[in-house]
Design an enzyme around this catalytic site. Structure first.
Site, PDB file in Angstrom:
ATOM      1  N   CYS A 109       0.801  -1.227   0.000  1.00 26.06           N
ATOM      2  CA  CYS A 109       0.000   0.000   0.000  1.00 26.06           C
ATOM      3  C   CYS A 109       0.837   1.283   0.000  1.00 26.06           C
ATOM      4  O   CYS A 109       0.553   2.179  -0.798  1.00 26.06           O
ATOM      5  CB  CYS A 109      -0.955   0.020   1.182  1.00 26.06           C
ATOM      6  SG  CYS A 109      -1.412  -1.595   1.770  1.00 26.06           S
ATOM      7  N   ASP A 136      -2.468  -7.894  -5.262  1.00 24.02           N
ATOM      8  CA  ASP A 136      -2.989  -6.718  -4.592  1.00 24.02           C
ATOM      9  C   ASP A 136      -3.610  -5.747  -5.594  1.00 24.02           C
ATOM     10  O   ASP A 136      -3.287  -5.784  -6.767  1.00 24.02           O
ATOM     11  CB  ASP A 136      -1.795  -6.022  -3.918  1.00 24.02           C
ATOM     12  CG  ASP A 136      -2.189  -5.375  -2.618  1.00 24.02           C
ATOM     13  OD1 ASP A 136      -3.398  -5.230  -2.370  1.00 24.02           O
ATOM     14  OD2 ASP A 136      -1.281  -5.002  -1.858  1.00 24.02           O
ATOM     15  N   LYS A 155     -14.523  -4.349   6.336  1.00 23.21           N
ATOM     16  CA  LYS A 155     -13.981  -5.217   5.279  1.00 23.21           C
ATOM     17  C   LYS A 155     -14.888  -6.406   4.984  1.00 23.21           C
ATOM     18  O   LYS A 155     -15.731  -6.767   5.791  1.00 23.21           O
ATOM     19  CB  LYS A 155     -12.595  -5.720   5.666  1.00 23.21           C
ATOM     20  CG  LYS A 155     -12.605  -6.665   6.841  1.00 23.21           C
ATOM     21  CD  LYS A 155     -11.271  -7.380   7.001  1.00 23.21           C
ATOM     22  CE  LYS A 155     -11.302  -8.263   8.227  1.00 23.21           C
ATOM     23  NZ  LYS A 155     -10.178  -9.115   8.404  1.00 23.21           N
ATOM     24  N   HIS A 163      -5.318  -1.458  -5.378  1.00 22.91           N
ATOM     25  CA  HIS A 163      -5.898  -0.344  -4.628  1.00 22.91           C
ATOM     26  C   HIS A 163      -6.820   0.411  -5.562  1.00 22.91           C
ATOM     27  O   HIS A 163      -6.465   0.684  -6.706  1.00 22.91           O
ATOM     28  CB  HIS A 163      -4.789   0.562  -4.087  1.00 22.91           C
ATOM     29  CG  HIS A 163      -3.951  -0.145  -3.080  1.00 22.91           C
ATOM     30  ND1 HIS A 163      -2.685  -0.580  -3.331  1.00 22.91           N
ATOM     31  CD2 HIS A 163      -4.240  -0.548  -1.818  1.00 22.91           C
ATOM     32  CE1 HIS A 163      -2.214  -1.214  -2.271  1.00 22.91           C
ATOM     33  NE2 HIS A 163      -3.134  -1.219  -1.335  1.00 22.91           N
ATOM     34  N   GLN A 207       1.569 -11.135  -3.441  1.00 23.43           N
ATOM     35  CA  GLN A 207       0.169 -10.839  -3.150  1.00 23.43           C
ATOM     36  C   GLN A 207      -0.465 -10.253  -4.409  1.00 23.43           C
ATOM     37  O   GLN A 207       0.128  -9.388  -5.047  1.00 23.43           O
ATOM     38  CB  GLN A 207       0.149  -9.800  -2.030  1.00 23.43           C
ATOM     39  CG  GLN A 207      -1.119  -9.753  -1.254  1.00 23.43           C
ATOM     40  CD  GLN A 207      -1.057  -8.691  -0.173  1.00 23.43           C
ATOM     41  OE1 GLN A 207      -0.373  -7.683  -0.311  1.00 23.43           O
ATOM     42  NE2 GLN A 207      -1.775  -8.906   0.901  1.00 23.43           N
ATOM     43  N   ARG A 265       7.061 -11.122   5.177  1.00 20.11           N
ATOM     44  CA  ARG A 265       6.530 -10.978   6.538  1.00 20.11           C
ATOM     45  C   ARG A 265       7.168 -12.054   7.389  1.00 20.11           C
ATOM     46  O   ARG A 265       7.113 -13.235   7.039  1.00 20.11           O
ATOM     47  CB  ARG A 265       5.005 -11.156   6.545  1.00 20.11           C
ATOM     48  CG  ARG A 265       4.306 -10.074   5.764  1.00 20.11           C
ATOM     49  CD  ARG A 265       2.789 -10.267   5.800  1.00 20.11           C
ATOM     50  NE  ARG A 265       2.158  -9.324   4.880  1.00 20.11           N
ATOM     51  CZ  ARG A 265       0.884  -9.318   4.563  1.00 20.11           C
ATOM     52  NH1 ARG A 265       0.082 -10.222   5.097  1.00 20.11           N
ATOM     53  NH2 ARG A 265       0.385  -8.436   3.726  1.00 20.11           N
ATOM     54  N   HIS A 284      -8.457  -1.397  -0.448  1.00 18.41           N
ATOM     55  CA  HIS A 284      -7.433  -2.416  -0.687  1.00 18.41           C
ATOM     56  C   HIS A 284      -8.192  -3.693  -1.015  1.00 18.41           C
ATOM     57  O   HIS A 284      -9.194  -3.981  -0.383  1.00 18.41           O
ATOM     58  CB  HIS A 284      -6.628  -2.752   0.574  1.00 18.41           C
ATOM     59  CG  HIS A 284      -6.076  -1.595   1.311  1.00 18.41           C
ATOM     60  ND1 HIS A 284      -4.762  -1.232   1.235  1.00 18.41           N
ATOM     61  CD2 HIS A 284      -6.645  -0.736   2.180  1.00 18.41           C
ATOM     62  CE1 HIS A 284      -4.547  -0.200   2.025  1.00 18.41           C
ATOM     63  NE2 HIS A 284      -5.665   0.121   2.612  1.00 18.41           N
TER      64      HIS A 284
HETATM   65 ZN   LIG Z   1      -3.193  -2.153   0.440  1.00 17.64          ZN
END
Ligand SMILES: [Zn+2]
Ligand SMILES: [Zn+2]
Length: 638
Positions: free
Chosen positions: A331, A380, A462, A382, A378, A360, A508
């Protein structure tokens, strides 16, 4: 008389001091028989608990998840009693429930071996058959410590407990254990149980402390549920992606980097097939794609809040006299790209995807094949939009998500919505707008969902997507997360219709979550028998004798021209041996060719998992295979 409110809202009167058990009897004999515990004003208690004032009450049975958990925990006590009767020197430490079972940590110098499980279980059966009541006795903390003098483990448990009242539970003939409870009313209410394994575990998980023995068990409502569970466990073992990944040469791990996967050529074909499909769907849904650096400086992670809230899971590095972190999330990088130019409401919604490589840190004890790694990609994205665009955007993400899941053969999913927690940022107004938009989007798509009240992140509500695999295991994959915090932290703005600068809504979202984990799930779901479009090698051509080598090579050339992944087996092995070997590689199709096939420009098709074979024209096979690949069909039938 006390007024007792039941879960359906009806009220009954009960004598002062009536126990939960008596109230269950008042409601009905069937319920009283099935009752394991009770929830009084949201507190879980034993059935023997007297009710002194007006209260709301729910009778808990094994049908309730929490009832099953109480039953499993009670089985931990029954197992502890059995072990103590077999090994009088055993000292009990701690016996909680875990997912699908329970364990008890035990200090005993003599090792408990799997060969001992049967006699422990036999002893447990005796205890269950005796149907001894679990009786609660309360005392003050000081009294409890006095009673436990010399027992370092249980004294430690008291010292770690909160409140001044400690409770002990005895079951009939002297066996007693410090425990908060609640438990089933008597040992006879335990369901079907089994001891599963034993492992070493340090006291408090601290390697400087004594190594204890952790005995794992499981319990279910009845024998059938236990048997089903054991069958699923057996099946899961056969499908273990770590074993199949090695067998099919898809990926590996190395001590040089624990928790970091090495993808092999065949694994990369699966990987790239997913990426290619993923890009196509994102293109269709109007996403742009970016790539942001994996190393960014400390100041950025301070700004994003990760330094303060996520530091334990991050890796760091230092160069040129400055501190850097390896990104655990994409992000902040996405925000920096957003900030490189001005934005207007006209270009919203702005959908920016990134296949982001994140790191991580996970404790070495929890890393597990591709399921739990320290580095993963990931999928991902946005989305930046205005508040009134949220609902339409969520609908779009749901459609994209389901399209992707279905392509992999996952049709069974469930959705959870997590709402405003007590600690949150952002006005109630924006939370209402956002939460309602999520609910409306789910209603619009006619999706049933579970609400996790107060379970959202502090920065926004979420939606989570869970799929079910063929063993009925649920996997959380996708998530849609609204964020009211990051646009502020990064001072993201856009120019609205009225020419003022406003903060955009940031969404996200991830669909597959982690590529690595998803590939692990696919391998187990399909037991390594990948759908045609994902198979590293889709077709193998097998010759009956060397007389057909030229034809086999011609078939290979045609398949390759059509981008069908294939190879030839021109070895001298007998055809039966070639077929048997190819079976172990779990390829979707084998094409057996001999002089007859060469003459008629046909192939003898053998389908994975089937005994029969069928001769068809080569061009017909190519056409059919291409169609199945394009449609991502799971069915291989010709
Ligand atoms: Zn994000
Ligand atoms: Zn207990």
């Amino acid at each position: 008389m006390a007024k007792i409110t039941l879960p359906d809202g009806s009220i009954i009167e009960a004598a002062d001091g009536a126990t939960a058990k008596q109230i269950a009897e008042q409601i009905g004999a069937g319920l009283a028989k099935a009752a394991l515990a009770a929830k009084i004003n949201d507190n879980l208690v034993d059935l023997a608990t007297p009710i002194k004032t007006d209260a709301s009450i729910q009778i808990i049975t094994a049908k309730d998840e929490i009832g099953l958990e109480i039953m499993r925990h009670s089985c931990a006590h029954i197992m502890a009693e059995a072990i103590c009767s077999l090994w009088p020197n055993a000292k009990l430490v701690y016996g909680p429930t875990v997912e699908e079972g329970f364990y008890y940590d035990i200090d005993l110098d003599e090792p408990i071996r799997p060969t001992d499980f049967e006699r422990i279980e036999a002893k447990m059966s005796e205890i269950v058959k005796a149907d001894k009541p679990f009786i609660r006795k309360e005392m003050t903390r000081a009294e409890a410590l006095k009673k436990l003098a010399g027992d370092i483990y249980k004294s430690d448990n008291v010292n770690r407990a909160t409140g001044d009242i400690m409770s002990f539970y005895s079951s009939g003939d002297g066996f007693e254990d410090l425990c908060r409870g609640p438990h089933i009313p008597s040992t006879g209410k335990a369901g079907a149980f089994k001891i599963m394994s034993v492992a070493g575990a340090y006291w408090h998980g601290d390697p400087s402390q004594k190594m204890l023995q952790r005995v794992y068990g499981t319990a279910f409502r009845n024998r059938k549920e236990l048997d089903d569970f054991l069958t699923r466990l057996e099946e899961a073992k056969k499908r273990d992606h770590r074993v199949i990944g090695k067998q099919l040469d898809l990926f590996s791990f190395n001590d040089a980097g624990p928790g970091f996967a090495f993808m092999h050529p065949k694994g990369m074909i699966i990987w790239n097939s997913i990426v290619e499909f993923w890009r196509g769907v994102h293109n269709k849904f109007d996403y742009e794609e970016i790539k942001t650096p994996i190393i960014l400086n400390k100041e950025l992670w301070h700004k994003s809040g990760h330094w303060d809230h996520y530091k334990e899971n991050m890796y760091f590095t230092r160069f040129d006299d400055a501190d850097y972190a390896i990104k655990p999330m994409n992000c902040p990088g996405g925000c920096l790209v957003y900030k490189t130019r001005k934005h207007s409401y006209r270009e919203f919604p702005l959908r920016v995807a990134e296949l982001g490589l994140v790191h991580r840190h996970e404790a070495s004890g929890v890393i597990h094949g591709l399921f739990r790694v320290r580095q993963f990609t990931q999928d991902d994205a946005h989305i930046f939009c205005t508040p009134d665009q949220i609902e339409a955007e969520i609908i779009g993400v749901i459609e994209l998500t389901f399209e992707i899941y279905r392509a992999f053969g996952f049709d069974d999913f469930h959705v959870e919505l997590s709402t405003k927690p007590e600690n949150h940022i952002g006005s109630d107004e924006i939370w209402d707008i956002a939460t309602n938009a999520l609910k409306k989007a789910l209603a619009h798509k006619k999706i049933d969902y579970k609400i996790n009240e107060g379970d959202g992140a502090f920065y926004g509500p979420k939606i989570d997507f869970h799929i079910q695999d063929c063993l009925k295991r649920s996997w959380q994959l996708g998530t849609i997360q609204l964020d009211f915090s990051m646009p502020q932290r990064f001072e993201l703005v856009y120019t609205d219709k009225d020419n003022t600068e406003k903060a955009p809504v940031m969404i996200h979202r991830a669909v597959l979550g982690s590529f690595e984990r998803f590939i692990g799930i696919l391998i187990e779901h399909y037991a390594g028998e990948m759908p045609l479009w994902l198979s590293p090698e889709q077709v193998r051509i097998l010759t009956i004798s060397e007389k057909s080598n030229d034809y086999a090579k011609a078939v290979e050339k045609i398949l390759k021209e059509n981008k069908i992944r294939c190879s030839c087996d021109l070895s001298d092995e007998k055809i039966g041996a070639k077929i048997a070997f190819t079976h172990t590689e779990k390829l979707p199709y084998m094409l057996v060719v001999g002089p007859k096939e060469a003459q008629t420009e046909s192939v003898n098709v053998r389908i994975r998992g089937q005994q029969q074979n069928k001769t068809i024209k080569l061009d017909e096979f190519v056409k059919m295979a291409l169609q199945k690949i394009a449609d991502k069909q799971i069915d291989l039938n010709v």
